[in-house]
Write a protein that holds these residues in place. Structure first.
Motif, mmCIF file in Angstrom:
data_model
loop_
_atom_site.group_PDB
_atom_site.id
_atom_site.type_symbol
_atom_site.label_atom_id
_atom_site.label_comp_id
_atom_site.label_asym_id
_atom_site.label_seq_id
_atom_site.Cartn_x
_atom_site.Cartn_y
_atom_site.Cartn_z
ATOM 1 N N CYS A 24 44.077 -28.268 -45.706
ATOM 2 C CA CYS A 24 43.239 -29.440 -46.495
ATOM 3 C C CYS A 24 42.076 -29.812 -45.802
ATOM 4 O O CYS A 24 41.753 -29.879 -44.858
ATOM 5 C CB CYS A 24 44.285 -30.803 -46.291
ATOM 6 S SG CYS A 24 43.686 -32.268 -47.161
ATOM 7 N N ASP A 25 41.062 -30.196 -46.712
ATOM 8 C CA ASP A 25 39.713 -30.551 -46.393
ATOM 9 C C ASP A 25 39.431 -31.872 -45.990
ATOM 10 O O ASP A 25 38.693 -31.941 -45.743
ATOM 11 C CB ASP A 25 38.917 -29.864 -47.523
ATOM 12 C CG ASP A 25 39.066 -30.412 -48.962
ATOM 13 O OD1 ASP A 25 40.258 -30.810 -49.141
ATOM 14 O OD2 ASP A 25 37.958 -31.015 -49.655
ATOM 15 N N VAL A 26 40.524 -32.708 -46.026
ATOM 16 C CA VAL A 26 40.513 -33.846 -45.587
ATOM 17 C C VAL A 26 41.055 -34.201 -44.378
ATOM 18 O O VAL A 26 40.356 -34.649 -43.314
ATOM 19 C CB VAL A 26 41.020 -34.961 -46.541
ATOM 20 C CG1 VAL A 26 41.066 -36.220 -45.974
ATOM 21 C CG2 VAL A 26 40.420 -34.772 -48.064
ATOM 22 N N CYS A 27 42.541 -33.607 -43.920
ATOM 23 C CA CYS A 27 42.920 -33.887 -42.775
ATOM 24 C C CYS A 27 43.322 -32.669 -41.894
ATOM 25 O O CYS A 27 43.858 -32.729 -41.041
ATOM 26 C CB CYS A 27 44.325 -34.660 -43.103
ATOM 27 S SG CYS A 27 45.587 -33.852 -43.855
ATOM 28 N N SER A 28 42.916 -31.520 -42.435
ATOM 29 C CA SER A 28 43.216 -29.886 -41.839
ATOM 30 C C SER A 28 44.596 -29.742 -41.755
ATOM 31 O O SER A 28 44.816 -29.018 -40.833
ATOM 32 C CB SER A 28 42.418 -30.168 -40.583
ATOM 33 O OG SER A 28 41.159 -30.429 -40.788
ATOM 34 N N THR A 29 45.384 -30.138 -42.550
ATOM 35 C CA THR A 29 47.042 -29.897 -42.254
ATOM 36 C C THR A 29 47.126 -28.740 -43.360
ATOM 37 O O THR A 29 46.417 -28.425 -44.376
ATOM 38 C CB THR A 29 47.965 -31.083 -42.506
ATOM 39 O OG1 THR A 29 47.964 -31.423 -43.608
ATOM 40 C CG2 THR A 29 47.648 -31.978 -41.261
ATOM 41 N N ASN A 30 48.352 -28.021 -43.314
ATOM 42 C CA ASN A 30 48.781 -27.251 -44.195
ATOM 43 C C ASN A 30 50.181 -27.389 -44.814
ATOM 44 O O ASN A 30 50.881 -26.857 -44.551
ATOM 45 C CB ASN A 30 48.387 -25.779 -43.479
ATOM 46 C CG ASN A 30 48.896 -24.660 -44.659
ATOM 47 O OD1 ASN A 30 48.856 -24.720 -45.999
ATOM 48 N ND2 ASN A 30 49.049 -23.418 -44.235
ATOM 49 N N ASN A 31 50.155 -28.586 -45.488
ATOM 50 C CA ASN A 31 51.490 -29.029 -46.016
ATOM 51 C C ASN A 31 51.471 -29.543 -47.389
ATOM 52 O O ASN A 31 51.184 -30.802 -47.526
ATOM 53 C CB ASN A 31 52.220 -30.141 -44.964
ATOM 54 C CG ASN A 31 53.560 -30.374 -45.437
ATOM 55 O OD1 ASN A 31 54.320 -29.625 -46.154
ATOM 56 N ND2 ASN A 31 54.337 -31.387 -44.663
ATOM 57 N N TRP A 32 51.567 -28.705 -48.461
ATOM 58 C CA TRP A 32 51.175 -29.113 -49.543
ATOM 59 C C TRP A 32 52.473 -29.121 -50.585
ATOM 60 O O TRP A 32 53.220 -28.280 -50.348
ATOM 61 C CB TRP A 32 50.311 -27.933 -50.225
ATOM 62 C CG TRP A 32 48.681 -28.046 -49.812
ATOM 63 C CD1 TRP A 32 48.415 -27.247 -48.871
ATOM 64 C CD2 TRP A 32 47.779 -28.877 -50.146
ATOM 65 N NE1 TRP A 32 47.095 -27.430 -48.390
ATOM 66 C CE2 TRP A 32 46.526 -28.480 -49.265
ATOM 67 C CE3 TRP A 32 47.518 -29.765 -51.026
ATOM 68 C CZ2 TRP A 32 45.438 -28.906 -49.523
ATOM 69 C CZ3 TRP A 32 46.269 -30.378 -51.162
ATOM 70 C CH2 TRP A 32 45.442 -30.028 -50.289
ATOM 71 N N MET A 33 52.345 -30.297 -51.500
ATOM 72 C CA MET A 33 53.547 -30.415 -52.355
ATOM 73 C C MET A 33 52.979 -29.922 -53.713
ATOM 74 O O MET A 33 51.961 -30.341 -54.073
ATOM 75 C CB MET A 33 53.990 -32.008 -52.377
ATOM 76 C CG MET A 33 54.624 -32.461 -51.220
ATOM 77 S SD MET A 33 55.037 -34.042 -51.320
ATOM 78 C CE MET A 33 53.352 -34.798 -51.582
ATOM 79 N N ILE A 34 53.902 -29.100 -54.431
ATOM 80 C CA ILE A 34 53.269 -28.588 -55.630
ATOM 81 C C ILE A 34 54.266 -29.344 -56.647
ATOM 82 O O ILE A 34 55.375 -29.052 -56.781
ATOM 83 C CB ILE A 34 53.377 -26.985 -55.862
ATOM 84 C CG1 ILE A 34 52.644 -26.500 -54.768
ATOM 85 C CG2 ILE A 34 52.904 -26.626 -57.223
ATOM 86 C CD1 ILE A 34 52.685 -25.008 -54.498
ATOM 87 N N ASP A 35 53.634 -29.972 -57.672
ATOM 88 C CA ASP A 35 54.324 -30.445 -58.724
ATOM 89 C C ASP A 35 54.923 -29.507 -59.768
ATOM 90 O O ASP A 35 54.165 -28.713 -60.027
ATOM 91 C CB ASP A 35 53.352 -31.836 -59.486
ATOM 92 C CG ASP A 35 54.223 -32.874 -59.985
ATOM 93 O OD1 ASP A 35 55.104 -32.412 -60.708
ATOM 94 O OD2 ASP A 35 53.781 -34.126 -59.559
#
Length: 97
Positions: A24-35
Motif C-alpha cells: 500500500c502506498d499510504v500505510c506500507s502494508t500488504n493486506n488487500w481486500m478484493i471486492d
C-alpha cells in the motif's frame, strides 16, 4: 453486479499476473481486500444525472485492510467485461490475453 466463483478465480489469476507491487502506498502494508462486485464510474455532467449519455467505466475495487486506501482496476482491461456487449454483462470466465 456480483462475480461468480469462476470469474473471481479469473480475477485473482489476472491480478497476480499484472499487480507486481502490492504494498500500500499510504500505510506500507500488504493486506488487500478484493471486492467480488463490479462498480461503475460515470462521466461527470455538472452534478446532474444523465442516463444513456457519456462513458461508463466498470471497475473492481481493491481496498487496503490497514488504512482503507482504495484502488480501482478496469474490469474491461482485466477481461471480465466485454466492451462490445451493449448489456454490459460480465463475461463467463473473462477473456484470455
Amino acid at each position: 453486479m456480483k462475480l461468480n466463483k469462476e470469474q473471481q478465480e479469473k480475477l485473482i489469476s489476472k491480478l497476480n499476473q499484472v499487480w507486481k507491487n502490492k504494498i500500500c502506498d499510504v500505510c506500507s502494508t500488504n493486506n488487500w481486500m478484493i471486492d467480488d462486485t463490479l462498480f461503475e464510474i460515470r462521466e461527470f455532467h455538472g452534478g446532474k444525472t444523465v442516463l444513456g449519455s457519456g462513458a461508463i467505466k466498470p471497475l473492481i475495487t481493491l481496498t487496503c485492510a490497514g488504512c482503507g486506501n482504495t484502488k480501482f482496476m478496469n474490469a474491461i482491461q482485466l477481461g471480465l467485461v466485454d466492451p462490445k456487449n451493449p448489456d454490459g454483462e460480465i463475461k463467463e470466465g473473462g477473456q484470455d490475453e
